[in-house]
Design an enzyme around this catalytic site. Structure first.
Site, PDB file in Angstrom:
ATOM      1  CB  CYS A  89      75.674  45.407  65.203  1.00 42.52           C
ATOM      2  SG  CYS A  89      75.794  46.262  63.630  1.00 42.52           S
ATOM      3  CG  LEU A  90      70.555  43.665  61.897  1.00 39.72           C
ATOM      4  CD1 LEU A  90      69.602  44.309  60.903  1.00 39.72           C
ATOM      5  CD2 LEU A  90      70.039  42.299  62.332  1.00 39.72           C
TER       6      LEU A  90
HETATM    7 NI    NI Z   1      74.551  48.123  63.804  1.00 43.83          NI
END
Ligand code: NI
Length: 150
Positions: A89-90
């Site tokens: 996830c970023l």
């Molecule tokens: Ni994410």
């Protein structure tokens, strides 16, 4: 278009439930454009509005280059099967784990023109859709991890 700051893990924003979009205003269109740019600059395959500090039910997904899916008020209307694959996830940089997700999902959403559409995906696209929709309910991939990758 503008690149937005990505909210990182630990910020409460990521755990909030987002409100539906009631009207597609120019602000919503600008947000979609900015989210696509931000996702691409970060080399991500998806981004949800709470990740840029906006608590609205909006997400973008781009699993295949050039094939952006813009989702306003998305809902999973069907799912089948199971996959266990790697996810990240970023908002949680550097962390990767194996999650359990449906192998196939169908999502119903509204596009930027206010039209309802359905998108079906398998494998990576199914994972990305589930991951981004989760963000709209304050859920993160780490809630689904069965084991972390070294
Ligand atoms: Ni994410």
């Amino acid at each position: 278009m503008a690149k937005l700051n990505i909210v990182k893990y630990g910020d409460d924003t990521l755990r909030k439930v987002c409100r539906p979009v009631e009207k597609i205003t120019p602000r919503v269109i600008t947000l979609l454009d900015d989210m696509v740019e931000t996702m691409r600059e970060a080399n991500g395959c998806g981004l949800a509005a709470p990740q840029v500090g906006i608590l609205r039910r909006i997400a973008v997904v781009e699993v295949e280059e050039g094939q952006v899916i813009e989702l306003i008020n998305p809902k999973i209307i069907a799912f089948a099967g199971e996959q266990q694959e790697q996810e990240g996830c970023l908002s949680i940089p550097g962390k990767w784990g194996i999650t359990v997700r449906p192998e196939h999902v169908t999502v119903r959403a509204t596009n930027r023109f206010g039209e309802q559409f359905d998108v079906s995906g398998s494998g990576l696209l199914a994972r990305a859709l589930c991951h981004e929709l989760d963000h709209l309910d304050g859920k993160l991939f780490i809630d689904h991890v069965i084991r972390y990758e070294e």
